[in-house]
Scaffold this motif. Structure first.
Motif, PDB file in Angstrom:
ATOM      1  N   THR A 140       0.856  -1.175   0.000  1.00 44.10           N
ATOM      2  CA  THR A 140       0.000   0.000   0.000  1.00 44.10           C
ATOM      3  C   THR A 140       0.894   1.227   0.000  1.00 44.10           C
ATOM      4  O   THR A 140       1.796   1.348   0.833  1.00 44.10           O
ATOM      5  CB  THR A 140      -0.915   0.012   1.240  1.00 44.10           C
ATOM      6  OG1 THR A 140      -1.665  -1.194   1.259  1.00 44.10           O
ATOM      7  CG2 THR A 140      -1.859   1.193   1.215  1.00 44.10           C
ATOM      8  N   PHE A 141       0.636   2.107  -0.945  1.00 47.92           N
ATOM      9  CA  PHE A 141       1.391   3.351  -1.090  1.00 47.92           C
ATOM     10  C   PHE A 141       0.361   4.462  -1.180  1.00 47.92           C
ATOM     11  O   PHE A 141      -0.414   4.516  -2.131  1.00 47.92           O
ATOM     12  CB  PHE A 141       2.256   3.305  -2.354  1.00 47.92           C
ATOM     13  CG  PHE A 141       3.147   4.500  -2.524  1.00 47.92           C
ATOM     14  CD1 PHE A 141       4.379   4.549  -1.904  1.00 47.92           C
ATOM     15  CD2 PHE A 141       2.754   5.577  -3.309  1.00 47.92           C
ATOM     16  CE1 PHE A 141       5.215   5.643  -2.057  1.00 47.92           C
ATOM     17  CE2 PHE A 141       3.572   6.668  -3.468  1.00 47.92           C
ATOM     18  CZ  PHE A 141       4.807   6.713  -2.845  1.00 47.92           C
TER      19      PHE A 141
ATOM     20  N   TYR B  18      14.789   0.602   1.090  1.00 44.10           N
ATOM     21  CA  TYR B  18      15.290   1.758   0.363  1.00 44.10           C
ATOM     22  C   TYR B  18      14.589   3.029   0.825  1.00 44.10           C
ATOM     23  O   TYR B  18      15.238   4.058   1.043  1.00 44.10           O
ATOM     24  CB  TYR B  18      15.113   1.527  -1.145  1.00 44.10           C
ATOM     25  CG  TYR B  18      15.744   2.583  -2.025  1.00 44.10           C
ATOM     26  CD1 TYR B  18      16.963   3.165  -1.712  1.00 44.10           C
ATOM     27  CD2 TYR B  18      15.112   2.982  -3.194  1.00 44.10           C
ATOM     28  CE1 TYR B  18      17.530   4.124  -2.519  1.00 44.10           C
ATOM     29  CE2 TYR B  18      15.672   3.936  -4.018  1.00 44.10           C
ATOM     30  CZ  TYR B  18      16.876   4.513  -3.676  1.00 44.10           C
ATOM     31  OH  TYR B  18      17.439   5.467  -4.486  1.00 44.10           O
ATOM     32  N   ALA B  19      13.284   2.989   1.012  1.00 45.50           N
ATOM     33  CA  ALA B  19      12.544   4.163   1.493  1.00 45.50           C
ATOM     34  C   ALA B  19      13.052   4.590   2.872  1.00 45.50           C
ATOM     35  O   ALA B  19      13.220   5.783   3.135  1.00 45.50           O
ATOM     36  CB  ALA B  19      11.050   3.866   1.537  1.00 45.50           C
TER      37      ALA B  19
ATOM     38  N   LEU C 167       6.933   5.174  -7.866  1.00 45.94           N
ATOM     39  CA  LEU C 167       6.817   5.561  -6.462  1.00 45.94           C
ATOM     40  C   LEU C 167       7.837   6.645  -6.142  1.00 45.94           C
ATOM     41  O   LEU C 167       9.002   6.521  -6.514  1.00 45.94           O
ATOM     42  CB  LEU C 167       7.077   4.367  -5.548  1.00 45.94           C
ATOM     43  CG  LEU C 167       6.296   3.088  -5.815  1.00 45.94           C
ATOM     44  CD1 LEU C 167       6.681   2.020  -4.806  1.00 45.94           C
ATOM     45  CD2 LEU C 167       4.809   3.346  -5.780  1.00 45.94           C
ATOM     46  N   LEU C 168       7.411   7.677  -5.460  1.00 48.01           N
ATOM     47  CA  LEU C 168       8.328   8.681  -4.937  1.00 48.01           C
ATOM     48  C   LEU C 168       8.630   8.277  -3.501  1.00 48.01           C
ATOM     49  O   LEU C 168       7.755   8.333  -2.633  1.00 48.01           O
ATOM     50  CB  LEU C 168       7.703  10.076  -4.986  1.00 48.01           C
ATOM     51  CG  LEU C 168       8.548  11.192  -4.365  1.00 48.01           C
ATOM     52  CD1 LEU C 168       9.904  11.310  -5.057  1.00 48.01           C
ATOM     53  CD2 LEU C 168       7.802  12.502  -4.414  1.00 48.01           C
ATOM     54  N   LEU C 169       9.851   7.830  -3.281  1.00 51.10           N
ATOM     55  CA  LEU C 169      10.260   7.334  -1.967  1.00 51.10           C
ATOM     56  C   LEU C 169      11.051   8.394  -1.229  1.00 51.10           C
ATOM     57  O   LEU C 169      11.891   9.071  -1.801  1.00 51.10           O
ATOM     58  CB  LEU C 169      11.118   6.079  -2.124  1.00 51.10           C
ATOM     59  CG  LEU C 169      10.483   4.923  -2.895  1.00 51.10           C
ATOM     60  CD1 LEU C 169      11.484   3.789  -3.053  1.00 51.10           C
ATOM     61  CD2 LEU C 169       9.230   4.440  -2.199  1.00 51.10           C
ATOM     62  N   GLY C 170      10.790   8.524   0.041  1.00 43.66           N
ATOM     63  CA  GLY C 170      11.500   9.478   0.875  1.00 43.66           C
ATOM     64  C   GLY C 170      10.872   9.510   2.250  1.00 43.66           C
ATOM     65  O   GLY C 170      10.120   8.608   2.628  1.00 43.66           O
ATOM     66  N   GLY C 171      11.130  10.578   2.975  1.00 41.97           N
ATOM     67  CA  GLY C 171      10.662  10.686   4.349  1.00 41.97           C
ATOM     68  C   GLY C 171       9.160  10.706   4.514  1.00 41.97           C
ATOM     69  O   GLY C 171       8.641  10.247   5.521  1.00 41.97           O
TER      70      GLY C 171
ATOM     71  N   PRO D 288       4.086   7.242   2.716  1.00 43.57           N
ATOM     72  CA  PRO D 288       3.349   6.272   3.528  1.00 43.57           C
ATOM     73  C   PRO D 288       3.327   4.917   2.819  1.00 43.57           C
ATOM     74  O   PRO D 288       2.693   4.757   1.790  1.00 43.57           O
ATOM     75  CB  PRO D 288       1.947   6.878   3.627  1.00 43.57           C
ATOM     76  CG  PRO D 288       1.831   7.735   2.418  1.00 43.57           C
ATOM     77  CD  PRO D 288       3.223   8.175   2.060  1.00 43.57           C
ATOM     78  N   LEU D 289       4.039   3.964   3.350  1.00 44.52           N
ATOM     79  CA  LEU D 289       4.295   2.710   2.659  1.00 44.52           C
ATOM     80  C   LEU D 289       4.109   1.545   3.622  1.00 44.52           C
ATOM     81  O   LEU D 289       4.559   1.604   4.764  1.00 44.52           O
ATOM     82  CB  LEU D 289       5.744   2.761   2.183  1.00 44.52           C
ATOM     83  CG  LEU D 289       6.248   1.913   1.068  1.00 44.52           C
ATOM     84  CD1 LEU D 289       5.422   2.041  -0.187  1.00 44.52           C
ATOM     85  CD2 LEU D 289       7.683   2.293   0.758  1.00 44.52           C
TER      86      LEU D 289
END
Length: 116
Positions: A5-6, A24-25, A53-57, A60-61
């Protein structure tokens, strides 16, 4: 397979890919960084899709186990990319603050104002 879920979207990914996305996130968030990753996935409708997907701080993943007979989407290239980036983040040199007690040669810190 994992049900990922993203934000408000969900899709299926292979186990290794889903776990690597989460690792990685987390690493990106720890380093105050972000990255986008394109993955092959199976949508909640059962369609093969490409998800970016934009992964970072603030990503919500979540991943949870899923029981399905569908074959895992091929994410070999994305998986290799994320693993390379994870390795680089894990071995990135860290900066330490200067020791305030360390000697600093004032000749390098201040301009010579005696010359015109």
């Amino acid at each position: 397979m994992k049900h990922m879920t993203f934000a408000d979207k969900s899709f299926l990914l292979g186990d290794e890919t889903a776990v690597t996305v989460l690792e990685y996130a987390a690493a990106l968030a720890h380093h105050h960084d972000a990255d986008d990753v394109e993955l092959a996935a199976i949508s909640s409708d059962g369609d093969e899709v490409r998800a970016i997907l934009l992964l970072g701080g603030g990503a919500p993943l979540m991943a949870e186990s899923a029981h399905t007979e569908l074959p895992e989407p091929d994410n070999a290239d994305a998986l290799a990319y994320m693993k390379r980036r994870l390795d680089a983040l894990r071995h990135a040199p860290s900066a330490n603050p200067l020791d305030p007690e360390a000697h600093v040669d004032s000749a390098y810190c201040q301009p010579d104002l005696t010359q015109s």
